[in-house]
Design a protein around this motif. Sequence first.
Motif, PDB file in Angstrom:
ATOM      1  N   GLN A  35       0.833  -1.215   0.000  1.00 62.69           N
ATOM      2  CA  GLN A  35       0.000   0.000   0.000  1.00 62.69           C
ATOM      3  C   GLN A  35       0.861   1.256   0.000  1.00 62.69           C
ATOM      4  O   GLN A  35       0.576   2.209  -0.727  1.00 62.69           O
ATOM      5  CB  GLN A  35      -0.934   0.005   1.204  1.00 62.69           C
ATOM      6  CG  GLN A  35      -2.072  -0.971   1.070  1.00 62.69           C
ATOM      7  CD  GLN A  35      -2.956  -1.045   2.318  1.00 62.69           C
ATOM      8  OE1 GLN A  35      -2.572  -0.618   3.409  1.00 62.69           O
ATOM      9  NE2 GLN A  35      -4.140  -1.609   2.146  1.00 62.69           N
ATOM     10  N   ARG A  36       1.920   1.272   0.807  1.00 63.17           N
ATOM     11  CA  ARG A  36       2.801   2.444   0.848  1.00 63.17           C
ATOM     12  C   ARG A  36       3.439   2.696  -0.525  1.00 63.17           C
ATOM     13  O   ARG A  36       3.640   3.830  -0.918  1.00 63.17           O
ATOM     14  CB  ARG A  36       3.869   2.249   1.930  1.00 63.17           C
ATOM     15  CG  ARG A  36       4.951   3.329   2.016  1.00 63.17           C
ATOM     16  CD  ARG A  36       4.479   4.683   2.554  1.00 63.17           C
ATOM     17  NE  ARG A  36       3.970   4.667   3.897  1.00 63.17           N
ATOM     18  CZ  ARG A  36       4.660   4.999   4.979  1.00 63.17           C
ATOM     19  NH1 ARG A  36       5.910   5.365   4.890  1.00 63.17           N
ATOM     20  NH2 ARG A  36       4.075   4.964   6.164  1.00 63.17           N
ATOM     21  N   ALA A  37       3.734   1.619  -1.241  1.00 64.56           N
ATOM     22  CA  ALA A  37       4.332   1.746  -2.568  1.00 64.56           C
ATOM     23  C   ALA A  37       3.304   2.037  -3.652  1.00 64.56           C
ATOM     24  O   ALA A  37       3.660   2.272  -4.807  1.00 64.56           O
ATOM     25  CB  ALA A  37       5.089   0.473  -2.917  1.00 64.56           C
ATOM     26  N   GLY A  38       2.023   2.008  -3.279  1.00 65.83           N
ATOM     27  CA  GLY A  38       0.970   2.239  -4.262  1.00 65.83           C
ATOM     28  C   GLY A  38       0.732   1.038  -5.156  1.00 65.83           C
ATOM     29  O   GLY A  38       0.305   1.181  -6.305  1.00 65.83           O
ATOM     30  N   LEU A  39       0.984  -0.151  -4.624  1.00 63.73           N
ATOM     31  CA  LEU A  39       0.855  -1.387  -5.393  1.00 63.73           C
ATOM     32  C   LEU A  39      -0.010  -2.384  -4.634  1.00 63.73           C
ATOM     33  O   LEU A  39      -0.335  -2.169  -3.465  1.00 63.73           O
ATOM     34  CB  LEU A  39       2.244  -1.995  -5.632  1.00 63.73           C
ATOM     35  CG  LEU A  39       3.224  -1.118  -6.403  1.00 63.73           C
ATOM     36  CD1 LEU A  39       4.640  -1.646  -6.280  1.00 63.73           C
ATOM     37  CD2 LEU A  39       2.810  -1.015  -7.855  1.00 63.73           C
ATOM     38  N   GLY A  40      -0.339  -3.462  -5.284  1.00 62.57           N
ATOM     39  CA  GLY A  40      -1.127  -4.513  -4.642  1.00 62.57           C
ATOM     40  C   GLY A  40      -0.238  -5.593  -4.047  1.00 62.57           C
ATOM     41  O   GLY A  40       0.942  -5.709  -4.383  1.00 62.57           O
ATOM     42  N   LYS A  41      -0.829  -6.396  -3.176  1.00 64.36           N
ATOM     43  CA  LYS A  41      -0.115  -7.487  -2.520  1.00 64.36           C
ATOM     44  C   LYS A  41       0.440  -8.473  -3.548  1.00 64.36           C
ATOM     45  O   LYS A  41       1.560  -8.969  -3.398  1.00 64.36           O
ATOM     46  CB  LYS A  41      -1.048  -8.193  -1.541  1.00 64.36           C
ATOM     47  CG  LYS A  41      -0.407  -9.318  -0.768  1.00 64.36           C
ATOM     48  CD  LYS A  41      -1.334  -9.863   0.295  1.00 64.36           C
ATOM     49  CE  LYS A  41      -2.117 -11.020  -0.257  1.00 64.36           C
ATOM     50  NZ  LYS A  41      -2.893 -11.751   0.747  1.00 64.36           N
ATOM     51  N   SER A  42      -0.307  -8.746  -4.600  1.00 57.58           N
ATOM     52  CA  SER A  42       0.167  -9.701  -5.602  1.00 57.58           C
ATOM     53  C   SER A  42       1.409  -9.177  -6.321  1.00 57.58           C
ATOM     54  O   SER A  42       2.293  -9.959  -6.681  1.00 57.58           O
ATOM     55  CB  SER A  42      -0.934 -10.038  -6.604  1.00 57.58           C
ATOM     56  OG  SER A  42      -1.358  -8.878  -7.288  1.00 57.58           O
ATOM     57  N   THR A  43       1.493  -7.871  -6.511  1.00 48.85           N
ATOM     58  CA  THR A  43       2.698  -7.292  -7.117  1.00 48.85           C
ATOM     59  C   THR A  43       3.891  -7.501  -6.200  1.00 48.85           C
ATOM     60  O   THR A  43       4.989  -7.824  -6.658  1.00 48.85           O
ATOM     61  CB  THR A  43       2.498  -5.795  -7.411  1.00 48.85           C
ATOM     62  OG1 THR A  43       1.384  -5.644  -8.292  1.00 48.85           O
ATOM     63  CG2 THR A  43       3.737  -5.191  -8.055  1.00 48.85           C
ATOM     64  N   PHE A  44       3.677  -7.327  -4.901  1.00 43.69           N
ATOM     65  CA  PHE A  44       4.758  -7.570  -3.949  1.00 43.69           C
ATOM     66  C   PHE A  44       5.301  -8.984  -4.138  1.00 43.69           C
ATOM     67  O   PHE A  44       6.504  -9.192  -4.260  1.00 43.69           O
ATOM     68  CB  PHE A  44       4.267  -7.387  -2.505  1.00 43.69           C
ATOM     69  CG  PHE A  44       5.350  -7.626  -1.487  1.00 43.69           C
ATOM     70  CD1 PHE A  44       6.080  -6.569  -0.992  1.00 43.69           C
ATOM     71  CD2 PHE A  44       5.656  -8.913  -1.054  1.00 43.69           C
ATOM     72  CE1 PHE A  44       7.098  -6.783  -0.075  1.00 43.69           C
ATOM     73  CE2 PHE A  44       6.666  -9.142  -0.138  1.00 43.69           C
ATOM     74  CZ  PHE A  44       7.393  -8.073   0.351  1.00 43.69           C
ATOM     75  N   PHE A  45       4.403  -9.966  -4.177  1.00 42.06           N
ATOM     76  CA  PHE A  45       4.835 -11.359  -4.249  1.00 42.06           C
ATOM     77  C   PHE A  45       5.377 -11.746  -5.621  1.00 42.06           C
ATOM     78  O   PHE A  45       6.036 -12.777  -5.753  1.00 42.06           O
ATOM     79  CB  PHE A  45       3.716 -12.297  -3.793  1.00 42.06           C
ATOM     80  CG  PHE A  45       3.520 -12.263  -2.303  1.00 42.06           C
ATOM     81  CD1 PHE A  45       4.528 -12.688  -1.447  1.00 42.06           C
ATOM     82  CD2 PHE A  45       2.349 -11.762  -1.759  1.00 42.06           C
ATOM     83  CE1 PHE A  45       4.366 -12.639  -0.065  1.00 42.06           C
ATOM     84  CE2 PHE A  45       2.174 -11.710  -0.381  1.00 42.06           C
ATOM     85  CZ  PHE A  45       3.187 -12.149   0.462  1.00 42.06           C
ATOM     86  N   ARG A  46       5.154 -10.935  -6.640  1.00 36.84           N
ATOM     87  CA  ARG A  46       5.814 -11.169  -7.930  1.00 36.84           C
ATOM     88  C   ARG A  46       7.295 -10.825  -7.840  1.00 36.84           C
ATOM     89  O   ARG A  46       8.104 -11.340  -8.596  1.00 36.84           O
ATOM     90  CB  ARG A  46       5.169 -10.346  -9.033  1.00 36.84           C
ATOM     91  CG  ARG A  46       4.123 -11.126  -9.771  1.00 36.84           C
ATOM     92  CD  ARG A  46       3.578 -10.359 -10.953  1.00 36.84           C
ATOM     93  NE  ARG A  46       2.243  -9.940 -10.536  1.00 36.84           N
ATOM     94  CZ  ARG A  46       1.728  -8.741 -10.670  1.00 36.84           C
ATOM     95  NH1 ARG A  46       2.399  -7.788 -11.253  1.00 36.84           N
ATOM     96  NH2 ARG A  46       0.529  -8.474 -10.232  1.00 36.84           N
ATOM     97  N   HIS A  47       7.635  -9.941  -6.928  1.00 39.94           N
ATOM     98  CA  HIS A  47       9.018  -9.482  -6.805  1.00 39.94           C
ATOM     99  C   HIS A  47       9.769 -10.100  -5.627  1.00 39.94           C
ATOM    100  O   HIS A  47      10.989 -10.277  -5.695  1.00 39.94           O
ATOM    101  CB  HIS A  47       9.056  -7.959  -6.678  1.00 39.94           C
ATOM    102  CG  HIS A  47       8.611  -7.268  -7.910  1.00 39.94           C
ATOM    103  ND1 HIS A  47       9.437  -7.085  -8.991  1.00 39.94           N
ATOM    104  CD2 HIS A  47       7.413  -6.733  -8.252  1.00 39.94           C
ATOM    105  CE1 HIS A  47       8.771  -6.455  -9.943  1.00 39.94           C
ATOM    106  NE2 HIS A  47       7.548  -6.235  -9.522  1.00 39.94           N
ATOM    107  N   PHE A  48       9.054 -10.407  -4.549  1.00 41.75           N
ATOM    108  CA  PHE A  48       9.713 -10.875  -3.330  1.00 41.75           C
ATOM    109  C   PHE A  48       8.940 -12.030  -2.709  1.00 41.75           C
ATOM    110  O   PHE A  48       7.712 -12.018  -2.694  1.00 41.75           O
ATOM    111  CB  PHE A  48       9.825  -9.738  -2.306  1.00 41.75           C
ATOM    112  CG  PHE A  48      10.529  -8.527  -2.843  1.00 41.75           C
ATOM    113  CD1 PHE A  48      11.905  -8.522  -3.023  1.00 41.75           C
ATOM    114  CD2 PHE A  48       9.816  -7.382  -3.182  1.00 41.75           C
ATOM    115  CE1 PHE A  48      12.558  -7.412  -3.526  1.00 41.75           C
ATOM    116  CE2 PHE A  48      10.457  -6.269  -3.684  1.00 41.75           C
ATOM    117  CZ  PHE A  48      11.828  -6.283  -3.859  1.00 41.75           C
ATOM    118  N   GLN A  49       9.685 -12.971  -2.151  1.00 39.47           N
ATOM    119  CA  GLN A  49       9.077 -14.139  -1.517  1.00 39.47           C
ATOM    120  C   GLN A  49       8.389 -13.769  -0.209  1.00 39.47           C
ATOM    121  O   GLN A  49       7.331 -14.296   0.123  1.00 39.47           O
ATOM    122  CB  GLN A  49      10.165 -15.172  -1.265  1.00 39.47           C
ATOM    123  CG  GLN A  49       9.686 -16.462  -0.680  1.00 39.47           C
ATOM    124  CD  GLN A  49      10.839 -17.438  -0.508  1.00 39.47           C
ATOM    125  OE1 GLN A  49      11.979 -17.167  -0.826  1.00 39.47           O
ATOM    126  NE2 GLN A  49      10.506 -18.609   0.000  1.00 39.47           N
TER     127      GLN A  49
END
Length: 189
Positions: A35-49
């Motif tokens: 949320q702080r990055a302005g992205l969704g949780k799924s985007t986070f997990f595309r980049h980081f485990q």
Amino acid sequence: MARWEPNAAERLAHAALELFAERGYENTTVIDIAQRAGLGKSTFFRHFQDKREVLFGGGTMNALLAEAIAAAPATAGPLEAVAHALDAAGGEVFTPARREFIARRQAVIAANPELQEREALKNLALIASMADALKRRGVTDLTARVAAELGALASTIAFERWSRTAAEDDFSETARQALDEVRASTAFC
């Protein structure tokens, strides 16, 4: 920030550092970071485990060092090939533009035992990557391991020095000097 903006991984890393500094590592969730990055949780997990990995960049540094060792001149000895890798790290990772981010990252890691453990494991993986890259150059197992360990020691010394110096100081030069000092000190062992 809009979701379509580029550099999602970098945005997530910066958001994570801000939140870890504000709330602490334990009190920050993946959803908070996204949320702080302005992205969704799924985007986070595309980049980081997981949220630890946002500070450790996956295997990016391992690949960078291995590629730089492979690209070292054919005439380079094991430590010179490692020096070539440290030059690459200075040119791509430890840049003046990233100095503040790296210092903040280190402060977060220093404040959290779980992250300190992850940092230690990451360092072991870096040593293994460098040793494997040296072996692919035809260096014997023992020599590859020693050169990788000495390179890692020089890198640690260089990082400590670089992080305490002026913003314009070059990591590559600092790393080469540290490697020369480490190499010279082995004569006394």
